[in-house]
Design an enzyme around this catalytic site. Structure first.
Site, PDB file in Angstrom:
ATOM      1  N   CYS A   1      -6.450  -5.899   2.549  1.00 42.90           N
ATOM      2  CA  CYS A   1      -5.110  -6.016   1.976  1.00 42.90           C
ATOM      3  C   CYS A   1      -4.321  -7.041   2.777  1.00 42.90           C
ATOM      4  CB  CYS A   1      -4.369  -4.690   1.977  1.00 42.90           C
ATOM      5  SG  CYS A   1      -2.685  -4.894   1.340  1.00 42.90           S
TER       6      CYS A   1
ATOM      7  N   LEU B   1       0.799  -1.228   0.000  1.00 45.37           N
ATOM      8  CA  LEU B   1       0.000   0.000   0.000  1.00 45.37           C
ATOM      9  C   LEU B   1       0.833   1.279   0.000  1.00 45.37           C
ATOM     10  CD1 LEU B   1      -2.906  -1.122   2.352  1.00 45.37           C
ATOM     11  CD2 LEU B   1      -3.021  -0.752  -0.111  1.00 45.37           C
TER      12      LEU B   1
ATOM     13  N   GLY C   1     -11.607 -10.041  -9.691  1.00 44.18           N
ATOM     14  CA  GLY C   1     -10.715 -11.184  -9.499  1.00 44.18           C
ATOM     15  C   GLY C   1     -10.443 -11.888 -10.815  1.00 44.18           C
TER      16      GLY C   1
END
Lengths: 305, 266
Positions: free
Chosen positions: A132, A75, A245
């Site tokens: 995440c 991130l 996805g």
């Protein structure tokens, strides 16, 4: 020419077509400016934002695996203030919705990000990242448990009036429980799935291929898992789902829509083919025309079992 | 300006062993291409391998104002390059480029040493061609080319054709002196320090070149290779560790692939 209606509504967010670019795979959109007309996208979800700058994980951060890739970027971002001063002016001029993806190291940080984004122009919705797998604090720590996922959602909801999307992790026992919890806590929509926690080993050095040891698997390899989770979640909740996805083609996107997604995000495909999102929009339109359907909305969740 | 093009293969031939030269048609976007810049090539539309592969531009055919083709040099090391080696003239490849920041070239500098290890010769070759095209006297340029064996010594004749003196070494002694290329480079830098060293090759070699430059207080730019998914600053996968601890990372695709050697932890 076709007259198909591609528009969808995601918890109050009007999109001219159901194709968004996924956070972390499209930078701040400007990176793609010379490659195609950004305004053709249904929407743009920019790189995950934190209150303070974050330098991300040590390299190596990515590795390719069979039909997919692992990433452990961690991130990396310049923080909210730098985003507002350096990135937002360009994004404001686009004629497509821009969504901010946010993550915090604690519930208070999520709440503060939401409050600050509530007051600025140029952001059409927020996507809350509670999934995440590559940061120690924040992210998955909140998304792995229905109760904490609900608390984050509630805190963001209190401070943010616009459409609120929560991005869910597949690294849980039952994603539908988390989805129900964030729905009950005020989310307008959910997006799923984030990457699947994974790893790869270099047999010559006998070390992990990623400095972070583990990373998140994305790309075509995870698509069947994502479609399954979208379908299961669609049975469990009544707010819209954004499917994500491993979507590489219009056919992939349509699988998600038929399984119950109201919109989709294109992620890893942006690296492979920067025009992927545009080709997917055109492909969905062509499919509707060929099937004599007037609106993409008639396909959402039409799966016959 | 970055563009995605469907480029047509003009030639694709083995130079030596598993090293190939590929020529591809290119758009006017390559008018502004400079040495050290690279392209991302989709080696297979069937997504095996999935990600594009980065390749340095090794030369531009035609002139800078009217580029007719770009040349890429590649060594077959895996699935992607294996597939490239089987392609024929007339077939198409998706090309994203030109990307990254290239070498900073100051024509007022007097002497330039270029150092290439193995397939790392690709951007160095373009650099030599470019230097000549902007009027640098090629007798003031020296190139040092190293490889594991004779088959890895690439482009020596191309440099010599430009009027550049070439020094070669191999690990196995099959051509030139049997030593690392950094040995003759170190001697030359000590004897006649250049104004700039430019290098591309394996990390170990670049670390050694950077060390030589530091020792003799000579400016040095290196072109590095990293894992990379997008090539345009979207994925942030190509983070580069800097020499000063605590600093944030740079990214090979946007800030590089050419860096001032002093900046990097090589």
């Amino acid at each position: 020419m076709t007259t198909c209606d591609l528009s969808v509504n995601i918890g109050g967010l009007e999109l001219k077509n159901p194709v968004l670019t996924a956070s972390g795979t499209f930078g701040y959109a400007k990176e793609f400016e010379t490659i195609f007309d950004l305004n053709r996208l249904g929407g743009i979800i920019v790189k995950g934002l934190s209150l303070m700058p974050s330098k991300g994980n040590a390299p190596p951060r990515i590795v390719e695996t069979s039909c997919g890739m692992l990433n452990a970027i961690g991130l990396e971002n310049a923080g909210l203030d730098a985003f507002i001063s350096d990135k937002l002016p360009f994004l404001k001029n686009l004629k497509t919705p821009v969504l901010a993806n946010i993550y915090g190291t604690g519930i208070e940080a999520y709440a503060e990000l939401a409050a600050r984004l509530n007051d600025i122009e140029g952001i059409s919705a927020i996507e809350v990242n509670i999934s995440c797998p590559n940061v120690k604090e924040g992210g998955i720590a909140f998304g792995a448990n229905a109760s904490t996922a609900g608390k984050v959602t509630e805190a963001v909801r209190k401070n943010y009036q616009g459409p609120l999307i929560v991005k869910l992790s597949p690294n849980v026992t039952d994603i539908t429980c988390i989805a129900k919890s964030v729905q009950d806590s005020g989310a307008d929509a959910v997006s799923l799935i984030n990457t699947i926690t994974a790893m790869a080993v270099d047999i010559h050095t006998r070390r992990p291929k990623l400095a972070n040891i583990t990373g998140g698997l994305s790309g075509p390899a995870i698509k069947p898992v994502a479609v399954r989770m979208v379908w299961q979640t669609a049975q469990a909740i009544n707010i819209p789902i954004i499917g994500v996805g491993g979507i590489m083609t219009a056919g992939d996107a349509l699988e998600f829509i038929i399984a119950g997604a109201s919109a989709v995000q294109v992620g890893t495909a942006n690296f492979v083919n920067p025009l992927a999102a545009i080709e997917i929009i055109e492909g969905i339109e062509a499919y509707l025309a060929q099937q004599s359907l007037t609106s993409v909305r008639s396909l959402i969740g039409c799966l016959q079992v | 300006m970055i563009k995605q093009d469907n480029a047509t293969i003009i030639w694709n031939r083995s130079l030596a062993g598993t090293v190939y030269s590929m020529g591809l048609t290119c758009s006017s976007a390559y008018q502004s291409a400079v040495p050290g810049q690279f392209v991302m090539v989709q080696t297979n539309k069937d997504l095996q391998p999935l990600l594009r592969r980065p390749f340095s531009i090794s030369s531009i055919v035609g002139n800078q104002q009217l580029p007719k083709a770009i040349e890429l040099l590649y060594k077959v090391v895996g699935k992607g390059t294996g597939r490239l080696s089987g392609l024929k003239p007339g077939q198409q490849l998706s090309l994203l480029g030109p990307l990254g920041k290239g070498f900073a070239i100051d024509p007022r500098r007097q002497t330039h040493y270029l150092a290439a290890g193995g397939i790392g010769v690709a951007p160095i070759r373009f650099l030599a061609q470019y230097m000549k095209s902007i009027g640098i006297d090629t007798s003031c340029i020296r190139v040092f080319i190293g490889g594991q064996s004779q088959d890895d010594l690439l482009c020596q004749a191309d440099f010599e054709a430009l009027g550049i003196r070439a020094t070669i070494t191999t690990d196995d002694g099959s051509a030139g002196d049997q030593c690392l290329i950094t040995d003759p480079l170190a001697q030359a830098v000590q004897k006649h320090p250049p104004d700039m060293v430019y290098a591309c090759g394996p990390r170990g070699m670049l670390a050694c070149v950077a060390g030589i430059a530091r020792q003799y207080n000579v400016a040095c730019q290196v072109s590095i290779e990293t894992m990379m998914a997008c090539g345009i600053g979207a994925c942030l996968g190509c983070a580069v560790q800097l020499s000063q601890e605590g600093q944030s990372y740079l990214h090979a695709c946007l800030d590089g692939p050419v860096f001032d050697a002093k900046l990097l932890a090589l």
